[in-house]
Design a protein around this motif. Structure first.
Motif, PDB file in Angstrom:
ATOM      1  N   GLU A 164       0.833  -1.205   0.000  1.00 54.87           N
ATOM      2  CA  GLU A 164       0.000   0.000   0.000  1.00 54.87           C
ATOM      3  C   GLU A 164       0.869   1.256   0.000  1.00 54.87           C
ATOM      4  OE1 GLU A 164      -3.444   2.270   2.660  1.00 54.87           O
ATOM      5  OE2 GLU A 164      -2.423   0.512   3.465  1.00 54.87           O
ATOM      6  N   ALA A 165       1.912   1.268   0.847  1.00 57.84           N
ATOM      7  CA  ALA A 165       2.804   2.427   0.906  1.00 57.84           C
ATOM      8  C   ALA A 165       3.473   2.658  -0.450  1.00 57.84           C
ATOM      9  CB  ALA A 165       3.850   2.224   1.996  1.00 57.84           C
ATOM     10  N   ARG A 166       3.915   1.597  -1.086  1.00 56.51           N
ATOM     11  CA  ARG A 166       4.539   1.708  -2.412  1.00 56.51           C
ATOM     12  C   ARG A 166       3.574   2.334  -3.411  1.00 56.51           C
ATOM     13  NH1 ARG A 166       6.190  -3.806  -5.365  1.00 56.51           N
ATOM     14  NH2 ARG A 166       3.915  -3.994  -5.332  1.00 56.51           N
ATOM     15  N   GLN A 167       2.317   1.897  -3.363  1.00 51.23           N
ATOM     16  CA  GLN A 167       1.323   2.419  -4.286  1.00 51.23           C
ATOM     17  C   GLN A 167       1.053   3.905  -4.029  1.00 51.23           C
ATOM     18  OE1 GLN A 167      -2.146   3.238  -3.661  1.00 51.23           O
ATOM     19  NE2 GLN A 167      -2.676   3.478  -5.830  1.00 51.23           N
ATOM     20  N   LEU A 168       1.004   4.309  -2.751  1.00 50.94           N
ATOM     21  CA  LEU A 168       0.761   5.710  -2.415  1.00 50.94           C
ATOM     22  C   LEU A 168       1.919   6.594  -2.871  1.00 50.94           C
ATOM     23  CD1 LEU A 168      -0.702   5.286   1.189  1.00 50.94           C
ATOM     24  CD2 LEU A 168      -1.950   6.145  -0.806  1.00 50.94           C
ATOM     25  N   LEU A 169       3.148   6.191  -2.581  1.00 51.86           N
ATOM     26  CA  LEU A 169       4.299   7.011  -2.963  1.00 51.86           C
ATOM     27  C   LEU A 169       4.452   7.098  -4.476  1.00 51.86           C
ATOM     28  CD1 LEU A 169       6.968   5.913  -0.309  1.00 51.86           C
ATOM     29  CD2 LEU A 169       5.427   7.871  -0.245  1.00 51.86           C
ATOM     30  N   ALA A 170       4.120   6.024  -5.165  1.00 50.78           N
ATOM     31  CA  ALA A 170       4.246   6.018  -6.626  1.00 50.78           C
ATOM     32  C   ALA A 170       3.319   7.038  -7.277  1.00 50.78           C
ATOM     33  CB  ALA A 170       3.955   4.622  -7.170  1.00 50.78           C
ATOM     34  N   ARG A 171       2.244   7.419  -6.588  1.00 49.94           N
ATOM     35  CA  ARG A 171       1.319   8.408  -7.160  1.00 49.94           C
ATOM     36  C   ARG A 171       1.972   9.771  -7.333  1.00 49.94           C
ATOM     37  NH1 ARG A 171      -4.233   7.948  -3.916  1.00 49.94           N
ATOM     38  NH2 ARG A 171      -4.652   9.828  -5.182  1.00 49.94           N
ATOM     39  N   ARG A 172       3.079  10.021  -6.650  1.00 47.23           N
ATOM     40  CA  ARG A 172       3.819  11.263  -6.861  1.00 47.23           C
ATOM     41  C   ARG A 172       5.230  10.971  -7.361  1.00 47.23           C
ATOM     42  NH1 ARG A 172      -0.602  12.629  -6.877  1.00 47.23           N
ATOM     43  NH2 ARG A 172      -1.609  14.401  -5.819  1.00 47.23           N
ATOM     44  N   GLY A 173       5.377   9.830  -8.034  1.00 46.09           N
ATOM     45  CA  GLY A 173       6.614   9.532  -8.742  1.00 46.09           C
ATOM     46  C   GLY A 173       7.759   9.075  -7.886  1.00 46.09           C
ATOM     47  N   ILE A 174       7.489   8.612  -6.666  1.00 48.18           N
ATOM     48  CA  ILE A 174       8.569   8.179  -5.778  1.00 48.18           C
ATOM     49  C   ILE A 174       8.617   6.659  -5.768  1.00 48.18           C
ATOM     50  CG2 ILE A 174       9.417   8.146  -3.398  1.00 48.18           C
ATOM     51  CD1 ILE A 174       8.079  10.853  -3.015  1.00 48.18           C
ATOM     52  N   ALA A 175       9.757   6.117  -6.147  1.00 49.95           N
ATOM     53  CA  ALA A 175       9.953   4.666  -6.160  1.00 49.95           C
ATOM     54  C   ALA A 175      10.737   4.266  -4.924  1.00 49.95           C
ATOM     55  CB  ALA A 175      10.670   4.238  -7.425  1.00 49.95           C
ATOM     56  N   LEU A 176      10.214   3.321  -4.180  1.00 42.39           N
ATOM     57  CA  LEU A 176      10.917   2.813  -3.011  1.00 42.39           C
ATOM     58  C   LEU A 176      12.092   1.950  -3.449  1.00 42.39           C
ATOM     59  CD1 LEU A 176       7.884   1.787  -0.773  1.00 42.39           C
ATOM     60  CD2 LEU A 176       9.395   3.755  -0.458  1.00 42.39           C
ATOM     61  N   PRO A 177      13.080   1.754  -2.569  1.00 38.46           N
ATOM     62  CA  PRO A 177      14.176   0.821  -2.902  1.00 38.46           C
ATOM     63  C   PRO A 177      13.615  -0.542  -3.287  1.00 38.46           C
ATOM     64  CG  PRO A 177      14.685   2.054  -0.911  1.00 38.46           C
ATOM     65  CD  PRO A 177      13.264   2.396  -1.263  1.00 38.46           C
ATOM     66  N   MET A 178      14.242  -1.169  -4.238  1.00 36.60           N
ATOM     67  CA  MET A 178      13.739  -2.437  -4.764  1.00 36.60           C
ATOM     68  C   MET A 178      13.585  -3.482  -3.665  1.00 36.60           C
ATOM     69  SD  MET A 178      12.915  -2.579  -7.923  1.00 36.60           S
ATOM     70  CE  MET A 178      13.084  -4.316  -8.273  1.00 36.60           C
ATOM     71  N   ASP A 179      12.431  -4.099  -3.632  1.00 45.35           N
ATOM     72  CA  ASP A 179      12.186  -5.269  -2.783  1.00 45.35           C
ATOM     73  C   ASP A 179      11.753  -6.378  -3.732  1.00 45.35           C
ATOM     74  OD1 ASP A 179      11.429  -7.208  -1.033  1.00 45.35           O
ATOM     75  OD2 ASP A 179      10.110  -5.955   0.177  1.00 45.35           O
ATOM     76  N   PRO A 180      12.720  -7.088  -4.341  1.00 47.02           N
ATOM     77  CA  PRO A 180      12.380  -8.021  -5.418  1.00 47.02           C
ATOM     78  C   PRO A 180      11.476  -9.160  -4.978  1.00 47.02           C
ATOM     79  CG  PRO A 180      14.669  -8.306  -4.719  1.00 47.02           C
ATOM     80  CD  PRO A 180      14.166  -7.060  -4.061  1.00 47.02           C
ATOM     81  N   GLY A 181      11.367  -9.405  -3.677  1.00 49.60           N
ATOM     82  CA  GLY A 181      10.527 -10.507  -3.235  1.00 49.60           C
ATOM     83  C   GLY A 181       9.117 -10.111  -2.846  1.00 49.60           C
ATOM     84  N   LEU A 182       8.819  -8.808  -2.823  1.00 44.73           N
ATOM     85  CA  LEU A 182       7.517  -8.377  -2.305  1.00 44.73           C
ATOM     86  C   LEU A 182       6.356  -8.921  -3.123  1.00 44.73           C
ATOM     87  CD1 LEU A 182       5.770  -6.754  -0.371  1.00 44.73           C
ATOM     88  CD2 LEU A 182       6.198  -4.725  -1.785  1.00 44.73           C
ATOM     89  N   ASP A 183       6.371  -8.680  -4.425  1.00 42.07           N
ATOM     90  CA  ASP A 183       5.261  -9.156  -5.258  1.00 42.07           C
ATOM     91  C   ASP A 183       5.168 -10.674  -5.240  1.00 42.07           C
ATOM     92  OD1 ASP A 183       4.695  -6.557  -5.800  1.00 42.07           O
ATOM     93  OD2 ASP A 183       5.310  -6.603  -7.906  1.00 42.07           O
ATOM     94  N   ASP A 184       6.300 -11.340  -5.209  1.00 49.37           N
ATOM     95  CA  ASP A 184       6.277 -12.804  -5.162  1.00 49.37           C
ATOM     96  C   ASP A 184       5.621 -13.298  -3.878  1.00 49.37           C
ATOM     97  OD1 ASP A 184       7.550 -12.961  -7.594  1.00 49.37           O
ATOM     98  OD2 ASP A 184       9.556 -13.223  -6.735  1.00 49.37           O
ATOM     99  N   ARG A 185       5.921 -12.639  -2.763  1.00 54.61           N
ATOM    100  CA  ARG A 185       5.308 -13.049  -1.492  1.00 54.61           C
ATOM    101  C   ARG A 185       3.810 -12.790  -1.488  1.00 54.61           C
ATOM    102  NH1 ARG A 185      10.021 -10.503   0.324  1.00 54.61           N
ATOM    103  NH2 ARG A 185       8.859  -8.699   1.112  1.00 54.61           N
ATOM    104  N   LEU A 186       3.402 -11.660  -2.049  1.00 54.79           N
ATOM    105  CA  LEU A 186       1.973 -11.359  -2.133  1.00 54.79           C
ATOM    106  C   LEU A 186       1.255 -12.389  -2.996  1.00 54.79           C
ATOM    107  CD1 LEU A 186       2.135  -7.479  -2.595  1.00 54.79           C
ATOM    108  CD2 LEU A 186       1.484  -8.708  -0.514  1.00 54.79           C
TER     109      LEU A 186
END
Length: 420
Positions: A164-186
């Motif tokens: 959720e935090a990633r989605q909120l920050l992305a709305r103003r063009g901010i990319a969080l540091p890569m967490d390559p396992g996040l989507d896989d875990r979801l």
């Protein structure tokens, strides 16, 4: 033919005639409001939620107003306006939220633990009215930068909250540091279908929200497979057994965001139930009401209308009275989930019954306790999806704990068979 349990207007202590589906009309019918593009349709809701139901120092104020603005943004999107286009409602309709927006930086510094609510409100506020209407039109951008710089996302223990935090920050063009396992875990959580055949509302809501975040609320293909669709189907069957309008609405939204049309009679049941909400101006007493169920029902109507053929698509709108502390009550229902579960835990593990006999005994129990119509509804639910038999095998938990294929060994539990 697909059939689903209807949402009937049933309450404790009502007569057998009412349990058979004879209903009374709600005392307060929601008045018909103007079209969704008119500021007048929105103003009473914003006024009520911002000023009358709760105080801004209450975390539930943050939750309720974040969810209201999220719904309005969905309505904006489905009506053909994208984020940031503005002009969907004039700023006056959202003016009760302007004081919060103006002090959002202080709010965020003092209550960083609620940063997701604060960001959500400010982002949606700007997007709904258009940043050109705001004196300091980069406030939400500044707040998202501050959240990223402070590392607030790193304090999250939940993958869902990180998404959720990633989605909120992305709305103003901010990319969080890569967490390559996040989507896989979801996706791994969402693909374990047996989780969602056991009553667990928290897990079911986490499943729907994973769909929302991975699809960016329907803006992109979430790239999910048949196992996730099965998970949503299992969760939907439980929502039908429980007559849970709130959860079933979210499940139907999630299915559509995955590119899958829910069973038509699921949505017919939601249509009937949505007409039974009772909205009472100045009726809110400070306790939790059914505002969220109403919001997601309107949200589902918007998503469904946008997917319908032009000649049949309807337009959902918020409906409110004269304002004040609006109270929302969902239609009363009769759940079969609890009586069925109680029977299963007491009588459902009889190893001498065949699988067919086990099911027939469950239907007989419901008929004896709740009447033949309830039993018929259970039988019809079995026909609602080809997934029902697999769902029932997991849901009934018949003999599973003593399955001889499961052996405890010195190195732990060896699972030689797995539920599908």
């Amino acid at each position: 033919m697909t059939v689903i349990l209807p949402f009937t207007h049933l309450g404790a202590g009502r007569s057998k005639a009412r349990r058979a589906g004879i209903d009374t009309q709600p005392r307060h019918q929601p008045p018909t409001g103007p079209g969704l593009s008119a500021a007048g349709a929105v103003a009473p809701w914003v006024e009520s939620f911002a000023r009358h139901r709760r105080q801004p120092q209450d975390v539930y104020w943050l939750k309720e107003n974040a969810e209201l603005l999220s719904l309005l943004r969905v309505m904006q999107q489905q009506a053909g306006g994208g984020a940031g286009v503005g002009g969907f409602w004039d700023e006056a309709a959202l003016s009760p939220l302007r004081p919060f927006y103006d002090r959002a930086a202080r709010q965020l510094r003092f209550f960083p633990q609620y940063y997701r609510f604060t960001l959500s409100i400010c982002l949606d506020y700007e997007d709904l009215i258009g940043t050109g209407h705001i004196g300091s039109d980069i406030r939400a951008t500044e707040l998202t930068h501050w959240v990223a710089h402070q590392g607030l996302v790193e304090a999250e223990m939940s993958d869902l909250q990180r998404a959720e935090a990633r989605q909120l920050l992305a709305r103003r063009g901010i990319a969080l540091p890569m967490d390559p396992g996040l989507d896989d875990r979801l996706r791994r959580f969402a693909r374990r279908s047996q989780t969602f055949a056991i009553p667990n509302r928290k897990a079911a809501y986490e499943l729907t929200h994973i769909m929302f975040y991975l699809s960016d609320y329907g803006r992109r293909d979430p790239g999910l497979d048949g196992a996730v669709q099965r998970s949503l189907t299992y969760a939907g069957l439980l929502a039908c057994l429980d007559q849970d309008l709130d959860l079933l609405s979210e499940i139907c939204i999630a299915l559509r965001y995955c590119g899958v049309a829910p069973p038509s009679l699921w949505e017919q049941a939601l249509t009937r139930a949505s007409k039974g909400f009772v909205i009472t101006p100045d009726g809110f007493d400070g306790q939790m009401d059914d505002y969220h169920a109403y919001f997601v029902a309107v949200w589902w109507q918007q998503i469904r209308a946008s997917a319908a053929p032009p000649l049949t698509a309807g337009t959902a709108s918020l409906q409110a009275g004269a304002g004040g502390a609006i109270h929302i009550a969902a239609p009363p229902v009769q759940s079969l989930l609890r009586p069925l579960s109680l029977w299963l835990i007491e009588n459902g593990s009889d190893a001498h019954r065949s699988a067919a006999g086990h099911w027939e005994a469950a239907v007989r129990h419901i008929a004896e306790c709740w009447g033949q119509e309830a039993a018929d509804q259970l039988l019809k639910l079995k026909l609602s999806t080809p997934e029902f038999e697999a769902f029932w095998r997991i849901f009934s938990r018949r003999g599973e704990a003593t399955d001889p294929a499961r052996r405890i060994r010195p190195d732990g539990i060896s699972l030689t068979c797995h539920a599908q």
